[in-house]
Motif scaffolding. Structure first.
Motif, PDB file in Angstrom:
ATOM      1  N   ILE B  43      12.161  13.318  13.252  1.00 16.42           N
ATOM      2  CA  ILE B  43      13.169  13.042  14.391  1.00 16.42           C
ATOM      3  C   ILE B  43      12.322  12.346  15.565  1.00 16.42           C
ATOM      4  O   ILE B  43      11.247  13.188  16.007  1.00 16.42           O
ATOM      5  CB  ILE B  43      13.871  14.372  14.947  1.00 16.42           C
ATOM      6  CG1 ILE B  43      14.855  14.900  13.832  1.00 16.42           C
ATOM      7  CG2 ILE B  43      14.621  14.115  16.244  1.00 16.42           C
ATOM      8  CD1 ILE B  43      15.415  16.107  14.254  1.00 16.42           C
ATOM      9  N   ALA B 142      14.670  19.725   9.308  1.00 16.19           N
ATOM     10  CA  ALA B 142      15.016  18.830  10.537  1.00 16.19           C
ATOM     11  C   ALA B 142      13.789  17.946  10.975  1.00 16.19           C
ATOM     12  O   ALA B 142      14.312  16.920  11.543  1.00 16.19           O
ATOM     13  CB  ALA B 142      15.354  19.577  11.855  1.00 16.19           C
ATOM     14  N   PHE B 144      11.303  17.769  12.949  1.00 25.33           N
ATOM     15  CA  PHE B 144      11.091  17.532  14.068  1.00 25.33           C
ATOM     16  C   PHE B 144       9.638  17.833  14.271  1.00 25.33           C
ATOM     17  O   PHE B 144       8.949  18.721  13.885  1.00 25.33           O
ATOM     18  CB  PHE B 144      11.690  18.717  15.351  1.00 25.33           C
ATOM     19  CG  PHE B 144      11.886  18.436  16.572  1.00 25.33           C
ATOM     20  CD1 PHE B 144      12.613  17.514  17.215  1.00 25.33           C
ATOM     21  CD2 PHE B 144      10.873  18.997  17.251  1.00 25.33           C
ATOM     22  CE1 PHE B 144      12.110  17.267  18.423  1.00 25.33           C
ATOM     23  CE2 PHE B 144      10.906  19.023  18.596  1.00 25.33           C
ATOM     24  CZ  PHE B 144      11.414  18.011  19.335  1.00 25.33           C
ATOM     25  N   VAL B 148       5.131  18.770  19.339  1.00 28.10           N
ATOM     26  CA  VAL B 148       6.438  18.729  20.555  1.00 28.10           C
ATOM     27  C   VAL B 148       6.874  20.133  20.649  1.00 28.10           C
ATOM     28  O   VAL B 148       6.912  20.814  21.823  1.00 28.10           O
ATOM     29  CB  VAL B 148       7.562  17.663  20.401  1.00 28.10           C
ATOM     30  CG1 VAL B 148       8.247  17.843  21.516  1.00 28.10           C
ATOM     31  CG2 VAL B 148       6.957  16.212  19.773  1.00 28.10           C
ATOM     32  N   LYS B 149       7.260  20.764  19.507  1.00 24.89           N
ATOM     33  CA  LYS B 149       7.738  22.114  19.840  1.00 24.89           C
ATOM     34  C   LYS B 149       6.862  23.087  20.345  1.00 24.89           C
ATOM     35  O   LYS B 149       6.981  24.161  20.954  1.00 24.89           O
ATOM     36  CB  LYS B 149       8.163  22.560  18.102  1.00 24.89           C
ATOM     37  CG  LYS B 149       9.459  23.204  18.195  1.00 24.89           C
ATOM     38  CD  LYS B 149       9.677  23.704  16.664  1.00 24.89           C
ATOM     39  CE  LYS B 149      11.001  23.636  16.122  1.00 24.89           C
ATOM     40  NZ  LYS B 149      11.168  24.159  14.887  1.00 24.89           N
ATOM     41  N   GLU B 241      17.948  28.532  12.727  1.00 25.94           N
ATOM     42  CA  GLU B 241      16.990  29.269  13.422  1.00 25.94           C
ATOM     43  C   GLU B 241      17.757  30.095  14.473  1.00 25.94           C
ATOM     44  O   GLU B 241      17.385  31.272  14.866  1.00 25.94           O
ATOM     45  CB  GLU B 241      16.141  28.078  14.307  1.00 25.94           C
ATOM     46  CG  GLU B 241      16.828  27.113  15.184  1.00 25.94           C
ATOM     47  CD  GLU B 241      15.798  25.986  15.620  1.00 25.94           C
ATOM     48  OE1 GLU B 241      14.820  26.298  15.254  1.00 25.94           O
ATOM     49  OE2 GLU B 241      16.339  25.372  16.316  1.00 25.94           O
ATOM     50  N   LEU B 258      17.729  25.424  23.466  1.00 27.37           N
ATOM     51  CA  LEU B 258      16.911  25.459  22.315  1.00 27.37           C
ATOM     52  C   LEU B 258      16.175  26.878  22.296  1.00 27.37           C
ATOM     53  O   LEU B 258      16.240  27.724  23.274  1.00 27.37           O
ATOM     54  CB  LEU B 258      15.911  24.535  22.573  1.00 27.37           C
ATOM     55  CG  LEU B 258      16.094  23.004  22.519  1.00 27.37           C
ATOM     56  CD1 LEU B 258      15.015  22.343  23.109  1.00 27.37           C
ATOM     57  CD2 LEU B 258      16.119  22.589  21.049  1.00 27.37           C
ATOM     58  N   PRO B 259      15.553  27.405  21.241  1.00 33.02           N
ATOM     59  CA  PRO B 259      14.855  28.585  21.253  1.00 33.02           C
ATOM     60  C   PRO B 259      14.097  29.144  21.983  1.00 33.02           C
ATOM     61  O   PRO B 259      13.932  29.948  22.452  1.00 33.02           O
ATOM     62  CB  PRO B 259      14.095  28.548  19.590  1.00 33.02           C
ATOM     63  CG  PRO B 259      14.942  27.491  19.026  1.00 33.02           C
ATOM     64  CD  PRO B 259      15.259  26.390  19.927  1.00 33.02           C
ATOM     65  N   MET B 260      13.194  27.943  22.725  1.00 34.77           N
ATOM     66  CA  MET B 260      12.270  28.341  23.760  1.00 34.77           C
ATOM     67  C   MET B 260      13.057  28.692  24.822  1.00 34.77           C
ATOM     68  O   MET B 260      12.321  29.421  25.732  1.00 34.77           O
ATOM     69  CB  MET B 260      11.343  27.111  23.963  1.00 34.77           C
ATOM     70  CG  MET B 260      11.957  25.934  24.671  1.00 34.77           C
ATOM     71  SD  MET B 260      11.178  24.709  24.772  1.00 34.77           S
ATOM     72  CE  MET B 260      12.310  23.331  25.604  1.00 34.77           C
TER      73      MET B 260
HETATM   74  C1  LIG Z   1      16.935  15.920  19.786  1.00 33.41           C
HETATM   75  C2  LIG Z   1      16.099  17.185  19.635  1.00 33.41           C
HETATM   76  C3  LIG Z   1      15.119  17.369  20.710  1.00 33.41           C
HETATM   77  C4  LIG Z   1      14.464  18.496  20.634  1.00 33.41           C
HETATM   78  N1  LIG Z   1      13.377  19.167  21.494  1.00 33.41           N
HETATM   79  C5  LIG Z   1      12.823  20.331  21.490  1.00 33.41           C
HETATM   80  C6  LIG Z   1      11.639  20.645  22.452  1.00 33.41           C
HETATM   81  O1  LIG Z   1      11.874  20.190  23.550  1.00 33.41           O
HETATM   82  N2  LIG Z   1      11.212  21.838  21.966  1.00 33.41           N
HETATM   83  C7  LIG Z   1      11.232  22.593  20.864  1.00 33.41           C
HETATM   84  O2  LIG Z   1      10.741  23.461  20.651  1.00 33.41           O
HETATM   85  N3  LIG Z   1      12.271  21.969  19.964  1.00 33.41           N
HETATM   86  C8  LIG Z   1      12.766  20.830  20.002  1.00 33.41           C
HETATM   87  N4  LIG Z   1      13.916  20.601  19.103  1.00 33.41           N
HETATM   88  C9  LIG Z   1      13.716  21.297  17.805  1.00 33.41           C
HETATM   89  C10 LIG Z   1      15.057  22.206  17.566  1.00 33.41           C
HETATM   90  O3  LIG Z   1      14.402  23.275  18.309  1.00 33.41           O
HETATM   91  C11 LIG Z   1      14.972  22.604  16.171  1.00 33.41           C
HETATM   92  O4  LIG Z   1      13.774  23.257  15.941  1.00 33.41           O
HETATM   93  C12 LIG Z   1      15.332  21.314  15.208  1.00 33.41           C
HETATM   94  O5  LIG Z   1      16.246  20.574  15.913  1.00 33.41           O
HETATM   95  C13 LIG Z   1      15.652  21.721  14.042  1.00 33.41           C
HETATM   96  O6  LIG Z   1      16.543  22.819  13.716  1.00 33.41           O
HETATM   97  P1  LIG Z   1      17.266  23.153  12.719  1.00 33.41           P
HETATM   98  O7  LIG Z   1      16.664  22.524  11.508  1.00 33.41           O
HETATM   99  O8  LIG Z   1      17.922  24.658  12.734  1.00 33.41           O
HETATM  100  O9  LIG Z   1      18.381  22.146  12.989  1.00 33.41           O
HETATM  101  C14 LIG Z   1      14.527  19.208  19.322  1.00 33.41           C
HETATM  102  C15 LIG Z   1      15.407  19.038  18.365  1.00 33.41           C
HETATM  103  C16 LIG Z   1      16.287  17.784  18.499  1.00 33.41           C
HETATM  104  C17 LIG Z   1      16.963  17.563  17.396  1.00 33.41           C
END
Ligand SMILES: Cc1cc2nc3c(=O)[nH]c(=O)nc-3n(C[C@H](O)[C@H](O)[C@H](O)COP(=O)(O)O)c2cc1C
Ligand SMILES: Cc1cc2nc3c(=O)[nH]c(=O)nc-3n(C[C@H](O)[C@H](O)[C@H](O)COP(=O)(O)O)c2cc1C
Ligand SMILES: Cc1cc2nc3c(=O)[nH]c(=O)nc-3n(C[C@H](O)[C@H](O)[C@H](O)COP(=O)(O)O)c2cc1C
Ligand SMILES: Cc1cc2nc3c(=O)[nH]c(=O)nc-3n(C[C@H](O)[C@H](O)[C@H](O)CO)c2cc1C
Ligand code: SF4
Ligand code: SF4
Ligand code: SF4
Ligand code: SF4
Ligand code: FES
Lengths: 179, 442, 203, 194, 270, 306
Positions: B43, B142, B144, B148-149, B241, B258-260
């Protein structure tokens, strides 16, 4: 003429003309309407007081009527009895013989019971059951009188109305000088 | 001591079918002849190629990168020659610029690949940089970008890292086998993540249908006071999550957050293992565990596959098709993508290749909704799937949005459970797309 | 020619009951017997014609702000006349129709025609329009009355038609039966005219 | 007190204006497509109904009865007063509270030509209510009207997703539903004799 | 006579009283309403289709009156209505724009194309398009699940032999189908245009050949044959400049794949 | 293998194996004990009535679908359930032709005018019964005693009209007058529990319905046990108030439904003109269901109340 005064004049005129037309129509039809009401009432009273040939309304009260035979002898009391039925009010004309203290007849003037069911209180077999019954009777449906199948409530309602209104009518009759 | 099992409200119990592969050890897949490495497997912003046709590349060599923050580089999984850069389908259904590399069978490793030293000497910054350079994305589906996370804005105080070992998708066993066979890598990765986000509480959540994984993980963390395990009830989508966080910590991540925002970082166990590799060996993310399974596969297995290997080859190595294949799915049956061609390559997010026989491939005929509300009962988000799907069908985007369509996680529980076989999540997906498109155009 | 057109449209194409759904209250309330439907229809016809004509005559003298009150007064006047007239000459029917005679005043049909047609058109067209609408309304009410009376009492205009062994379907002379009968009739009419128009548009 | 409550319940449910007495069917068919809208219509009607009940009571007792005009001026005077009142309310509302006007005012013109209102006024002398009873009667009738409107609107919103036969769409199915609802309201009969 | 007089007097007074009341109230509580709103509403088609971007015709009318919306903002009403609205608003509109209608730029009927895979999902082009850009062999063609059919408020679209077809006489050019089509295969074309490149594929000739028998392969025969320099191949697809095109139909005759469509019926009449 | 033959759809790719037909068959199975008891108590005629309502229901459904050019969906079994439930609510002496009318109205007015399965607002069987009750009130209120077949009355009628209370044991085993399927409380309860066990119905509606009736009757000084055991209450609570099509989809809504229906039932039984209120209470709440759904949406995951 400015707008406002025109509005006022127009509505005034419309109202006045309508008032005039209606008052005239009323003047014209009133006697007929009254006559119909009279004759209906008369029919009902004479029906519940079989011996009567004429009747008189008791003073300023349109609920009590005294029946007279050809000779002008008093033959009974007719009165309007009202009360709640299954759907709405039931209005009846009831006739009684005040000396023998028994009913001489009953007829339904208006009601809102279910057609084919509660509405059968209008049927002769049902109405006729009340003839000759003592005014002290309880008229309990299924015991003293036969109830209409599937319409016990309406049947009971008729009985209750009778039971409640007979003493009242008698009272009124006596306080106004009846025997 | 009997473990407390954690869970959440809603969810379903699909037939798990994990017995096909859960006790089959990981095997290394044969190296592919030609690999197709899409420039976008995550992503975020796609990478720009930094090689061109004719260039020689080695294993682990960076071949694409991007300036964007939300993006990760990609690396070659073989050594050989870049043949071409073309538009090529990926398992997610779109066409993406893809680097085609022909292997020279020499398996030369790039010199940038070297151990990063003792983790205790690395700073948080350095770990995050290593993770980015290794091209690590979330392996939970996902994709991601993990760095970044792990770089939350300073105002978000993170206090816990949760490793997601739920693997609630039916059929899939890649995380399961990873935890059974390499628990130390998982735990190492977790420690690295904890260091990166500077917390000293780590939890590994595992569903209770993986007792051997629980046992092995428990063994490793026995003398790690800062790391605990959490045994989860087997239920789909336990691994989502927000559900996971709710089950383990009782914290509820608000819709849209978001989780954070509740002080938690969630990573997949595969992600942790990849982090371990990147620190211990310096090896970027060039291969992953893929569960190849389903009643259309002769020999279901758990394979370690190089990124870029076409599905076709992986399937062949598992004995090929048994019977006529009806559906080839990348991922699990609940959230995976059905493929229209088996030319597509394995990418970073490919956790499984599921082949379903022709007889089971078609969905049953849709019947009228009988308003049984089972979809409502199972929705883990607490939505009214039937309502949203109805609005979708009538093109009523605003109403659908008002019924919180956007918060659907597309877990598919509603479609699964519906006795009338209505394509609920399919319709919800449609309306989500339309709502988002409308938002964008505003 | 135009006169004829204004008349004919109310019978079917712009039928007040089946097409425009106007005057629904009396349509439902008094149609438990054919005679009631007919009487109600005729009373409405009378009021509609008289008031349309009067309104078409006086329309130019009425300022906009008092238009509705004036129209309503005109209509109410004719309704009262009809009521008194019926009480004098057809007392039984007047009694059955009861409250719904005064409610002709607010029958959307009448004010609707006054507003939409009579107040914009010459007297002769207003007359034809009112006649057509009124006749359309009358036949619709009578039809409904016939159906409900046959099913609910086994008779038409009071004459037994279903034989002595017929068990009346009481629901049809009660409120639910009114709704259901009209609903089904409406469906049938729609199905009919739908076919017609779609055929027409094919060519 | 008990009588007033019974009167209220009786008017709202047992003798529901729309489903049992057939009053106000036109708006019932026309303005029952959306719950919000029908709630607005219901509120506006309830207001006008209460007002009309009171107005009718005054006219009957201070104009018609004393002068013996009841038999022939009743309809004209009631409707004149009601329609003027409604128009007045509309004008005032528009100025004083535009937001309330937007919510309710747009329905006001519709209400004048609504049997329920005049029917209600005509019931006042028939039932021989006193002033308080009259206003409760108006309120109950309005609430009952609103109730049936809102129920119908809820159902019709739901029917958006249903495969209703084409000829029945709109008024047809609405009438059939009204028929079923009316059967249900018959269930309340005998509850409170009126 | 008594009753008659009382009734005349009381009705007259009541009427007058209310007239005074109304007059007073309407003065005292007068609210400015733009009279043009009502006028505009009355000339609008009243379809309440929302194509103008406002919820219903009345809202559009008040937006026009306020100057928030252009007088020709109603696509359904077209030039005729735009002119009337402009009259009311007292502005001129340039109405020499020719009427346009929507057209599906694709001839890839089931018999002309094949499928990439067996689609098993909801009957909606947008949903299908999300799965590997749809199940059609051509990635640019009409998928034929009829999402446009459902959205058209004027019943102008039909699916025939697997592709959408728009009835030019019913279409009002409201543009809803254009917005909704995931393949962007619908375009606005002048009503009188009789020659149209009826293919949307930007693929190379070889790919087109393998996926559709009536697809434009970008061979440029048309470009070379056009005497008016009105047709050009860009992005692997021929495009007609409707300003220059005279509907002569030469390109259509030349096209080896029949991907240029010519309305012969209209030609005969003309 | 040609890629062309691959099936592509969006996830999920597996489905639960429960379906509508299975659910409906479960309902029929759950009704069987009470049905057999009804036939035992009221004789062969009642079997004929049941068969009549079922066939006329099914035929009506087919006719509607034929005319409208829709797929014939007899297989889903919902028409069977409606026919059976309608039959079970009819008096055992009913003329057969009235039973036919009942089936036609149930399916026609109750279901098909709304578009068929799942789209109806009101419980079709109850619509049919309500129609018959109003249309043929006399025939619909003629009861016989079980086994001996002599004309009798229902316990509620006895209470309302004559003030006689039937004993609990007779009520439990069904040795009382009434509709074919409503008398045996024990067997109905058994069926209801089976449905609960099979997860075909939600416990909230029966619980709140019966609970409300218990509390309310207790409160106004009536015998709660008697009210629970008599009339069609058990049949209604477990098989009709639970018809998923016509009841709320939200859990909160189901509470509202049950409580509302309970209140209406008691009001009608105790203060109204009819001795029985199950029919009206359920139909009334059916009508309110769309509104209930609308206003009982629960918060979504993690949403904080504003
Ligand atoms: C557009 C977008 C932005 C995100 N921004 C962050 C972020 O800034 N910080 C973070 O820790 N996770 C971020 N995530 C990750 C989400 O917390 C999550 O881990 C990810 O979407 C996958 O989750 P899932 O498989 O349960 O859908 C982002 C995800 C998406 C799709
Ligand atoms: C549509 C309908 C209308 C009814 N109308 C009346 C009625 O007018 N009068 C009445 O006493 N019972 C009426 N009933 C029946 C009562 O509800 C109640 O069942 C009956 O009075 C019981 O009497 P029974 O013991 O004679 O059967 C009606 C029932 C229905 C279904
Ligand atoms: C319905 C659903 C089910 C999921 N199941 C799992 C799972 O079983 N295991 C997993 O690791 N992630 C699963 N995820 C993804 C997680 O929500 C989350 O994105 C992931 O654990 C984050 O770790 P990553 O960024 O390392 O992938 C699921 C997501 C959704 C929406
Ligand atoms: C638990 C359950 C209860 C049902 N109850 C009824 C009922 O009371 N009446 C009825 O006509 N159909 C009933 N059905 C069948 C079906 O849902 C009904 O015909 C639909 O309302 C038709 O759309 C029931 C079905 C189930 C699963
Ligand atoms: S609505 Fe969305 S989140 Fe809820 S069950 Fe369906 S797919 Fe899952
Ligand atoms: S699970 Fe299916 S049948 Fe049940 S309510 Fe949801 S969509 Fe309707
Ligand atoms: S034109 Fe577009 S929306 Fe219409 S059927 Fe074709 S692909 Fe679908
Ligand atoms: S939706 Fe498309 S076809 Fe229909 S009127 Fe609008 S532009 Fe024309
Ligand atoms: S006729 Fe009663 S509201 Fe129209």
């Amino acid at each position: 003429m400015n707008n406002t005064s025109r509005m006022v004049v127009v509505l005034l005129l419309v109202g006045a003309i309508s008032g005039l037309v209606l008052a005239l129509t009323f003047k014209w039809t009133e006697p007929m309407i009254n006559e119909i009401a009279q004759s209906n009432q008369k029919k009902a009273i004479l029906e519940v007081l079989p011996k009567a040939k004429s009747y008189k309304t008791m003073e300023n009260n349109n609920q009590l009527f005294i029946g007279y035979d050809d000779n002008g002898n008093e033959v009974g009391l007719a009165f309007i009895a009202e009360g709640g039925g299954f759907q709405g009010d039931i209005r009846m004309m009831v006739g009684m013989d005040t000396t023998e203290e028994k009913l001489t007849g009953m007829t339904v003037l208006s009601h809102l019971e279910t057609p084919g069911l509660g509405a059968r209180i209008e049927e002769d077999w049902f109405k006729d059951q009340f003839n000759e019954k003592s005014i002290e009777d309880d008229f309990i449906a299924k015991q003293d009188v036969e109830a209409i199948t599937g319409a016990t409530i309406s049947s009971n309602a008729v009985s209750n109305i009778l039971k409640n209104s007979i003493p009242k009518a008698l009272d009124a009759y006596r306080t106004r000088g009846g025997k | 001591m009997k473990d407390k099992t954690f869970s959440f409200k809603g969810g379903i119990h699909p037939p798990y079918s994990k017995e096909l592969t859960e006790s089959i050890s990981l095997t290394q897949a044969l190296p592919p002849k030609i690999v197709y490495i899409p420039l976008q497997q995550h992503i975020g912003a796609p990478c720009d190629p930094i090689v061109k046709s004719g260039d020689k590349v080695k294993i682990g060599q960076k071949i694409g990168d991007s300036q964007a923050f939300v993006s990760v580089p990609i690396h070659s999984s073989v050594s050989g020659t870049v043949k071409n850069i073309i538009d090529f389908p990926t398992p997610t259904g779109s066409k993406v610029k893809t680097i085609v590399i022909e292997s020279d069978d020499s398996y030369e490793i790039c010199d940038t690949v070297k151990p990063m030293g003792d983790i205790n000497n690395l700073t948080s910054k350095e770990i995050i940089e290593i993770i980015r350079e290794a091209g690590i994305t979330g392996m939970g589906g996902a994709t991601f970008p993990t760095h970044v996370k792990l770089s939350p804005p300073p105002e978000k105080k993170i206090d816990t890292v949760i490793l997601n070992g739920a693997e609630c998708e039916p059929y899939l066993t890649s995380d399961h086998r990873l935890m059974v066979e390499h628990p130390q890598k998982v735990v190492f990765g977790l420690k690295a993540i904890m260091k990166a986000v500077n917390v000293n509480k780590g939890i590994i959540g595992i569903e209770d249908n993986k007792p051997d994984a629980i046992k092995n993980i428990k063994k490793i963390i026995a003398n790690e006071p800062s790391i605990q395990d959490a045994v989860l009830k087997t239920k789909y989508p336990q691994g989502g999550e927000k559900r996971l966080i709710d089950a383990i910590t009782g914290r509820k991540v608000p819709p849209g957050a978001l989780p954070m925002d509740v002080g938690i970082v969630v990573n997949n166990v595969g992600t942790a293992s990849a982090i371990a590799d990147s620190i211990q060996k310096g090896m970027p993310l060039i291969e992953r565990i893929v569960t190849v399974t389903g009643n259309g596969i002769v020999q279901p297995s758990n394979m370690i596959v190089k990124i870029g290997t076409p599905f076709k080859e992986v399937i062949e190595q598992c004995g090929g098709y048994s019977g006529v294949p009806g559906k080839v799915i990348s991922g699990g049956p609940m959230m995976g993508f059905a493929q229209y061609t088996t030319e597509v390559p394995v990418i970073k997010g490919t956790s499984g290749i599921l082949v379903i026989n022709q007889f089971d491939a078609y969905s049953e005929i849709e019947q009228p909704c009988i308003k049984c509300a089972r979809c409502v009962d199972v929705c883990p988000v607490g939505l009214l799937p039937i309502k949203i799907a109805n609005y979708s069908q009538k093109s009523k985007w605003d109403e659908a949005e008002e019924y919180n369509a956007l918060y659907c996680i597309e877990c598919g529980s509603c479609s699964f459970i519906c006795p009338a076989k209505r394509p609920l999540v399919q319709r919800i997906r449609l309306v989500k797309g339309e709502i988002l498109a409308k938002k964008r155009s505003k | 020619m135009r006169m004829w057109k204004e008349f004919i449209k109310g019978l079917w194409k712009e039928n007040a009951v089946f097409r425009q759904l106007m005057g629904m209250c009396p349509t439902l309330a008094v149609t438990n017997a054919a005679i009631n439907g007919l009487a109600m229809g005729l009373a409405t016809l009378f009021v509609l014609v008289c008031s349309s004509v009067i309104i078409a005559i006086v329309k130019n003298y009425i300022p906009d702000k008092v238009r509705i009150p004036s129209f309503i007064v005109v209509i109410a006047t004719f309704v009262t006349i009809a009521d008194l007239f019926m009480a004098a000459f057809f007392p039984d029917i007047q009694k059955v129709l009861g409250l719904f005679i005064p409610l002709i005043v607010v029958n959307c049909l009448i004010l609707g025609r006054a507003e939409a047609f009579a107040s914009n058109n010459p007297v002769k067209y207003a007359l034809m329009d009112a006649l057509g609408m009124g006749v359309g309304f009358t036949w619709a009410l009578t039809l409904l009355g016939i159906i409900r009376e046959v099913l609910g009492m086994g008779s038409i205009f009071g004459i037994e038609v279903m034989g002595v062994n017929f068990t009346p379907w009481i629901i049809f002379i009660l409120p639910p039966g009114a709704f259901i009968t009209l609903g089904i009739l409406l469906g049938i009419f729609n199905a009919f005219s739908k076919k017609k128009t779609s055929e027409a548009s094919c060519h | 007190m008990i009588e007033l409550i019974l009167l209220f319940v009786g008017t709202a449910l047992v003798n529901n204006f729309v489903l049992v007495r057939f009053l106000g069917i036109c708006p019932f068919l026309g303005v029952s497509k959306k719950v919000e809208v029908s709630a607005g219509m219901g509120a506006a009607t309830t207001f006008v109904m209460t007002l009309s009940a009171i107005a009718a009571w005054f006219i009957q007792n201070y104009l018609l009865d004393p002068f013996g005009l009841s038999r022939f001026l009743q309809y004209v005077s009631f409707i004149l007063v009601i329609s003027s009142l409604v128009q007045l309310v509309e004008i005032v509302l528009k100025k004083v509270s535009p937001s309330l006007y937007d919510a309710l005012g747009i329905f006001l013109p519709l209400i004048t030509t609504n049997c329920a209102i005049l029917g209600l006024a005509l019931y006042i002398p028939i039932k021989d209510y006193n002033l308080i009873e009259s206003s409760i009667f108006g309120l109950g009738a309005g609430v009952g009207f609103t109730l049936s409107l809102v129920i119908m609107a809820g159902i019709r919103e739901e029917l958006e997703f249903a495969d209703v036969p084409e000829p029945l769409e709109g008024a047809g199915i609405t009438l059939l539903i009204a028929g079923v609802l009316s059967m249900v309201f018959l269930g309340f009969s005998g509850l409170i004799a009126m | 006579m008594n009753v008659v007089i009382i009734s005349v007097v009381s009705m007259g007074t009541m009427g007058a009283l209310f007239a005074i009341g109304l007059a007073y109230a309407s003065k005292k509580f007068a609210v400015e309403v733009d009279p043009r709103i009502e006028e505009i509403s009355s000339v609008l088609p009243g379809a309440n289709c929302g194509a103008c971007g406002y919820p219903g015709c009345d809202n559009f009318a008040s937006a026009v009156a306020k100057g928030d919306a252009p007088s020709n903002g109603c696509p359904v009403g077209g030039a005729e209505v735009a002119e009337k609205v402009a009259d009311i608003m007292g502005i001129d509109t340039d109405t020499d724009d020719e009427i346009k209608i929507a057209r599906v730029i694709c001839q890839g009927k089931t018999c002309h194309t094949s499928v990439k895979y067996q689609y098993d999902g909801i009957k909606d082009c947008r949903a299908a398009a999300k799965l590997g850009s749809g199940n059609k062999s051509c990635d640019y063609g009409c998928l034929g699940f009829g999402t446009c059919v459902d959205i058209c408020s004027f019943d102008a679209i039909e699916i025939i032999d697997g592709i959408a077809k728009i009835n030019p006489d019913k279409c009002t050019a409201c543009g809803k189908c254009i917005d909704v089509c995931p393949k962007s295969v619908i375009d606005l074309v002048p009503y009188s245009q009789r020659v149209i490149v009826d293919c949307n594929s930007k693929d190379f000739g070889k790919k087109v050949k393998s996926s559709c028998v009536v697809g434009c392969i970008g061979c440029k025969l048309c470009e070379r044959s056009c005497p008016f320099d009105a047709i050009h191949v860009e992005d692997n697809i021929a495009t007609i400049d409707y300003e220059k095109c005279t509907n002569c139909g030469i390109c259509a005759d030349k096209c080896p794949t029949n991907s240029i469509w010519e309305d012969k019926s209209k030609k005969k009449k003309a | 293998m040609l890629d062309k033959e691959l099936v592509v759809s969006s996830s999920p790719h597996i489905r639960d194996n429960d379906n509508i037909t299975k659910i409906m068959i479960t309902v029929v199975i759950a009704l069987l004990p009470a049905t057999i008891a009804g036939i035992y108590y009221f004789g062969f005629k009642s079997l004929i009535i049941l068969l009549t309502t079922i066939t006329s229901s099914l035929i009506t459904e087919v006719i509607f679908q034929k005319v409208r050019n829709r797929t014939i969906s007899l297989k889903d079994g919902s028409g069977l359930v409606t026919g059976l439930l309608l039959g079970l609510t009819l008096p055992p002496t009913l003329p057969i032709w009235i039973a036919i009318v009942g089936g036609v109205v149930s399916i026609g007015l109750g279901k098909m005018v709304f578009g068929g399965l799942g789209q109806n607002i009101f419980n079709p069987a109850l619509v049919g019964r309500a129609f018959l009750l109003i249309t043929f009130p006399v025939k619909m209120t003629e009861w016989i005693n079980p086994v001996d077949g002599l004309s009798g009355a229902t316990p509620l009628n006895l209470l309302k009209m004559e003030g006689i209370k039937t004993n609990y044991f007779d009520l439990l085993i069904g040795n009382v007058g009434g509709s074919i399927g409503e008398t045996s409380v024990i067997l109905l309860l058994l069926g209801g529990l089976y449905l609960l066990y099979k997860k075909c119905i939600d416990w909230r509606i029966p619980a709140s319905y019966l609970g409300t009736i218990f509390l309310m009757t207790l409160l106004i000084g009536q015998d709660p046990i008697f009210h629970l055991l008599s009339g069609g209450l058990m049949l209604g609570a477990f098989f009709m108030a639970t018809d998923m099509v016509t009841t709320p989809i939200t859990k909160k809504g189901r509470w509202v439904f049950g409580i509302g229906a309970g209140i209406i039932l008691v009001v009608i039984r105790v203060y109204g003109g009819y001795p029985e209120g199950v029919l009206y209470s359920i139909l009334f709440m059916n009508g309110l269901t769309p509104l209930i759904n609308r206003y009982t949406r629960s918060k979504i995951f993690g949403e904080v109340s504003k």
